[in-house]
Design a protein around this motif. Structure first.
Motif, mmCIF file in Angstrom:
data_model
loop_
_atom_site.group_PDB
_atom_site.id
_atom_site.type_symbol
_atom_site.label_atom_id
_atom_site.label_comp_id
_atom_site.label_asym_id
_atom_site.label_seq_id
_atom_site.Cartn_x
_atom_site.Cartn_y
_atom_site.Cartn_z
ATOM 1 N N GLU A 100 -13.728 11.695 -3.739
ATOM 2 C CA GLU A 100 -13.692 10.782 -4.875
ATOM 3 C C GLU A 100 -12.634 11.248 -5.868
ATOM 4 O OE1 GLU A 100 -16.982 9.232 -8.099
ATOM 5 O OE2 GLU A 100 -16.769 11.394 -7.832
ATOM 6 N N GLN A 101 -11.899 10.301 -6.424
ATOM 7 C CA GLN A 101 -10.994 10.610 -7.543
ATOM 8 C C GLN A 101 -11.503 9.867 -8.765
ATOM 9 O OE1 GLN A 101 -6.476 11.261 -6.397
ATOM 10 N NE2 GLN A 101 -7.140 9.242 -5.784
ATOM 11 N N THR A 102 -11.594 10.585 -9.874
ATOM 12 C CA THR A 102 -12.061 9.920 -11.094
ATOM 13 C C THR A 102 -10.902 9.413 -11.929
ATOM 14 O OG1 THR A 102 -12.149 12.076 -12.179
ATOM 15 C CG2 THR A 102 -14.198 11.254 -11.219
ATOM 16 N N ALA A 103 -9.680 9.846 -11.577
ATOM 17 C CA ALA A 103 -8.496 9.388 -12.320
ATOM 18 C C ALA A 103 -7.336 9.203 -11.352
ATOM 19 C CB ALA A 103 -8.141 10.386 -13.423
ATOM 20 N N GLY A 104 -7.594 8.491 -10.253
ATOM 21 C CA GLY A 104 -6.539 8.226 -9.273
ATOM 22 C C GLY A 104 -5.441 7.405 -9.912
ATOM 23 N N ARG A 105 -4.189 7.771 -9.608
ATOM 24 C CA ARG A 105 -3.066 7.145 -10.302
ATOM 25 C C ARG A 105 -2.200 6.302 -9.383
ATOM 26 N NH1 ARG A 105 0.509 10.878 -11.777
ATOM 27 N NH2 ARG A 105 -0.452 12.610 -10.695
ATOM 28 N N GLY A 106 -1.608 5.277 -9.977
ATOM 29 C CA GLY A 106 -0.601 4.482 -9.290
ATOM 30 C C GLY A 106 0.674 4.521 -10.088
ATOM 31 N N PHE A 135 15.097 4.993 -15.711
ATOM 32 C CA PHE A 135 14.745 5.977 -16.744
ATOM 33 C C PHE A 135 13.470 5.564 -17.475
ATOM 34 C CE2 PHE A 135 14.823 7.186 -21.218
ATOM 35 C CZ PHE A 135 15.190 8.527 -21.203
ATOM 36 N N TYR A 136 12.514 6.474 -17.587
ATOM 37 C CA TYR A 136 11.308 6.213 -18.379
ATOM 38 C C TYR A 136 11.116 7.327 -19.400
ATOM 39 C CZ TYR A 136 10.135 2.776 -14.814
ATOM 40 O OH TYR A 136 10.171 1.708 -13.958
ATOM 41 N N GLU A 137 10.870 6.939 -20.641
ATOM 42 C CA GLU A 137 10.721 7.939 -21.701
ATOM 43 C C GLU A 137 9.307 8.499 -21.766
ATOM 44 O OE1 GLU A 137 11.315 6.237 -25.559
ATOM 45 O OE2 GLU A 137 9.798 4.700 -25.256
ATOM 46 N N SER A 138 8.342 7.804 -21.118
ATOM 47 C CA SER A 138 6.950 8.243 -21.194
ATOM 48 C C SER A 138 6.308 8.213 -19.807
ATOM 49 C CB SER A 138 6.176 7.337 -22.157
ATOM 50 O OG SER A 138 6.218 6.003 -21.699
ATOM 51 N N PRO A 139 5.187 8.932 -19.627
ATOM 52 C CA PRO A 139 4.567 9.011 -18.299
ATOM 53 C C PRO A 139 4.039 7.667 -17.807
ATOM 54 C CG PRO A 139 3.265 10.226 -19.926
ATOM 55 C CD PRO A 139 4.529 9.814 -20.603
ATOM 56 N N SER A 140 3.649 6.778 -18.715
ATOM 57 C CA SER A 140 3.235 5.435 -18.319
ATOM 58 C C SER A 140 3.499 4.498 -19.486
ATOM 59 C CB SER A 140 1.756 5.415 -17.920
ATOM 60 O OG SER A 140 0.962 5.777 -19.019
ATOM 61 N N PRO A 141 3.637 3.192 -19.206
ATOM 62 C CA PRO A 141 3.946 2.258 -20.284
ATOM 63 C C PRO A 141 2.913 2.347 -21.413
ATOM 64 C CG PRO A 141 4.067 1.165 -18.144
ATOM 65 C CD PRO A 141 3.495 2.520 -17.910
ATOM 66 N N ILE A 174 11.209 10.741 -17.185
ATOM 67 C CA ILE A 174 11.029 10.556 -15.744
ATOM 68 C C ILE A 174 12.123 9.614 -15.245
ATOM 69 C CG2 ILE A 174 9.592 9.331 -14.049
ATOM 70 C CD1 ILE A 174 7.150 10.507 -15.407
ATOM 71 N N ILE A 175 12.683 9.958 -14.105
ATOM 72 C CA ILE A 175 13.557 9.011 -13.405
ATOM 73 C C ILE A 175 12.813 8.593 -12.142
ATOM 74 C CG2 ILE A 175 15.793 8.602 -12.316
ATOM 75 C CD1 ILE A 175 16.156 9.299 -15.205
ATOM 76 N N GLU A 176 12.615 7.295 -11.983
ATOM 77 C CA GLU A 176 11.908 6.818 -10.800
ATOM 78 C C GLU A 176 12.826 6.062 -9.863
ATOM 79 O OE1 GLU A 176 9.374 3.463 -11.216
ATOM 80 O OE2 GLU A 176 8.696 3.605 -9.158
ATOM 81 N N ALA A 177 12.697 6.365 -8.593
ATOM 82 C CA ALA A 177 13.352 5.551 -7.568
ATOM 83 C C ALA A 177 12.403 5.488 -6.383
ATOM 84 C CB ALA A 177 14.678 6.171 -7.143
ATOM 85 N N MET A 178 12.229 4.325 -5.820
ATOM 86 C CA MET A 178 11.384 4.143 -4.626
ATOM 87 C C MET A 178 9.993 4.762 -4.785
ATOM 88 S SD MET A 178 13.909 4.861 -1.479
ATOM 89 C CE MET A 178 15.641 4.457 -1.523
ATOM 90 N N LYS A 179 9.400 4.579 -5.927
ATOM 91 C CA LYS A 179 8.069 5.136 -6.196
ATOM 92 C C LYS A 179 8.036 6.662 -6.080
ATOM 93 C CE LYS A 179 4.243 3.015 -5.130
ATOM 94 N NZ LYS A 179 3.271 2.500 -4.153
ATOM 95 N N LEU A 180 9.176 7.259 -6.290
ATOM 96 C CA LEU A 180 9.225 8.712 -6.414
ATOM 97 C C LEU A 180 9.542 9.009 -7.873
ATOM 98 C CD1 LEU A 180 10.827 11.310 -4.070
ATOM 99 C CD2 LEU A 180 11.287 11.405 -6.510
ATOM 100 N N MET A 181 8.630 9.713 -8.515
ATOM 101 C CA MET A 181 8.783 10.013 -9.933
ATOM 102 C C MET A 181 9.371 11.415 -10.076
ATOM 103 S SD MET A 181 7.119 7.192 -10.517
ATOM 104 C CE MET A 181 6.782 7.035 -12.241
ATOM 105 N N ASN A 182 10.538 11.481 -10.693
ATOM 106 C CA ASN A 182 11.203 12.764 -10.856
ATOM 107 C C ASN A 182 11.137 13.180 -12.317
ATOM 108 O OD1 ASN A 182 12.777 15.024 -10.542
ATOM 109 N ND2 ASN A 182 14.678 13.898 -10.262
ATOM 110 N N GLU A 183 10.373 14.209 -12.595
ATOM 111 C CA GLU A 183 10.286 14.714 -13.962
ATOM 112 C C GLU A 183 11.557 15.486 -14.277
ATOM 113 O OE1 GLU A 183 6.741 17.030 -14.203
ATOM 114 O OE2 GLU A 183 5.478 15.268 -14.528
ATOM 115 N N ILE A 184 12.264 15.046 -15.312
ATOM 116 C CA ILE A 184 13.504 15.722 -15.689
ATOM 117 C C ILE A 184 13.198 16.714 -16.799
ATOM 118 C CG2 ILE A 184 15.875 15.415 -16.496
ATOM 119 C CD1 ILE A 184 15.266 14.047 -13.791
#
Lengths: 273, 173
Positions: A61-67, B106-112, B132-142
């Protein structure tokens, strides 16, 4: 818990799992959790603490699974397969993008091997049955300018969910919903990791990455209905629509729009009805 | 950008300042300029803007032709313009530029909606995640590869970036 309970009936057998992965980098590196926030968050933290290449973190189980973005990954107990793989490939950050595409192909092959289902791949690596998604993959990387320090591939597969919450019912499915039967999460995990091992071996081969990338592009064209001729909408700051027109040499999706050919760098490609 | 156009732009900024206009967008052909004044009554950093525009490759003297993506927002500085100009000249060479190691978004934050990893003026440590720079659902933390103050951000959140494109300027301490 009774033995009739779905959760205990599909419990993982770590010993057997290690045996079946004996010829891969993952043998003896499996870490199981009954419940965890996110296997990828944990894997990234372990990577900072010098955890080795090939570590696998998986949970009931994941309680904070991310997309991607603000999306979460619904990860109820015992029904899905939630795991993250830690890799330390000797590659440049740019070449690491191939792992994202290769991971989708690995799950595609594993699901076919175990269930005989031929899934569709929505670029870059969502797995769909019909129009519904049953597997999501999110990769996270920590890199220097010229080399990858570590890479964590997070994979969520809906295996035994008999139904989904209202908010994702229209877009999600599970292997059970598609076939009417329950599949062993353990068999699927072993199959995905075996396929992943093969993909990694080719991508990190001493003879260079070209052979692997040509092969990945070819397989995506074969297995995905999204690469050519699909009318799509691309989400983003300025969303746009168009028709898919193949992949470029780097694996990015090209889209023919009213304003010319565009290249999609990141996810968020959706079917335009 | 030729001297006449530079002069025009400076005059435009003076005009906006005098009239206390907070934000201004200009689109003329391929040239896009976006100005944003942080606080009423404070001067925008003319010197930074001038250097920025002067540094762009110019294919032909007229019409103005600049890649729109490389013109970032110009933020007002906390110091008076003249002082900032001198400081900017002096520190230019010592600024450390963080560049993108991959092509992506380019993303300035971990999520919108989440707070940005860093803001202009923040003190950051070596190894601290800046974006974060994202390409193809690969998140690269800079990460910042130097400890110091973030003095400039060259790109907008959600904007595509190329390999090697400048992301941040950090003044090492």
């Amino acid at each position: 818990m009774s033995t009739h309970d779905g959760i205990s009936a599909d419990a993982f057998d770590l010993h057997a799992l290690n045996e079946s992965l004996a010829r891969t980098r993952f043998a003896g590196k499996l870490h199981h959790f009954a419940s965890i926030g996110s296997t990828s968050t944990h894997a990234m933290a372990q990577a900072d603490e010098a955890a080795p290449d090939g570590d696998v973190y998986f949970a009931d189980e994941q309680t904070a699974g991310r997309g991607r973005g603000a999306h979460s990954w619904s990860s109820p107990a015992g029904t899905g397969l939630y795991f993250s793989v830690l890799l330390r490939p000797r590659l440049s950050p740019g070449d690491a993008l191939w792992f994202s595409l290769a991971a989708g192909l690995a799950v595609h092959a594993a699901v076919e091997r175990v269930t005989s289902l031929r899934a569709d791949i929505r670029w870059p690596n969502d797995l769909l049955l019909g129009k519904h998604k049953f597997c999501g993959i999110l990769t996270e990387m920590n890199a220097e300018v010229t080399r990858v320090r570590h890479l964590v591939i997070g994979i969520g597969i809906n295996v035994r969910q008999p139904e989904f919450p209202e908010d994702i019912r229209k877009i999600a499915t599970s292997l059970r919903l598609e076939t009417g039967r329950d599949w062993s999460r353990q068999d699927l995990l072993a199959a995905v990791l075996s396929q992943l091992e093969a993909e990694i071996a080719v991508l990190t081969s001493p003879s260079g990455i070209e052979e692997a990338t040509t092969n990945i592009l070819k397989r995506l064209e074969q297995k995905s209905s999204w690469i050519r001729g699909k009318r799509v909408f691309v989400e983003g700051m300025e969303g746009y629509e168009g028709v898919t027109e193949g992949l470029d040499q780097r694996g990015f999706l090209r889209i023919r729009t009213a304003k010319g050919l565009k290249t999609v760098l990141s996810g968020g490609v959706r079917e335009q009805s | 950008m030729n001297p006449e156009e530079m002069k025009e732009l400076k005059e435009l900024i003076e005009f906006l300042k005098e009239n206390k206009i907070g934000e201004f967008d200009l689109e003329r052909g391929d040239l896009k300029v976006r100005l944003k004044f942080a606080q009423e009554g404070q001067s925008p950093d003319l010197a930074s803007l001038a250097r920025l525009l002067a540094a762009q490759p110019v294919a032909a003297p007229a019409p103005i032709h600049l890649p729109p993506a490389v013109l970032p927002e110009v933020y007002a500085q906390q110091t008076p313009a003249a002082e900032a100009a001198k400081a900017a000249e002096a520190e230019d060479a010592s600024l450390h530029i963080v560049k993108s190691p991959i092509v992506g978004t380019f993303y300035e934050s971990p999520s919108p909606g989440a707070p940005a990893f860093c803001k202009i003026g923040d003190q950051v440590e070596n190894g601290q995640v800046l974006c974060i720079i994202e390409a193809m659902k690969l998140m690269n933390e800079i990460e910042s590869d130097v400890a110091g103050e973030v003095v400039k951000r060259f790109v907008q959140s959600g904007q595509p970036v190329e390999y090697g494109q400048q992301l941040f300027a950090v003044r090492p301490r």
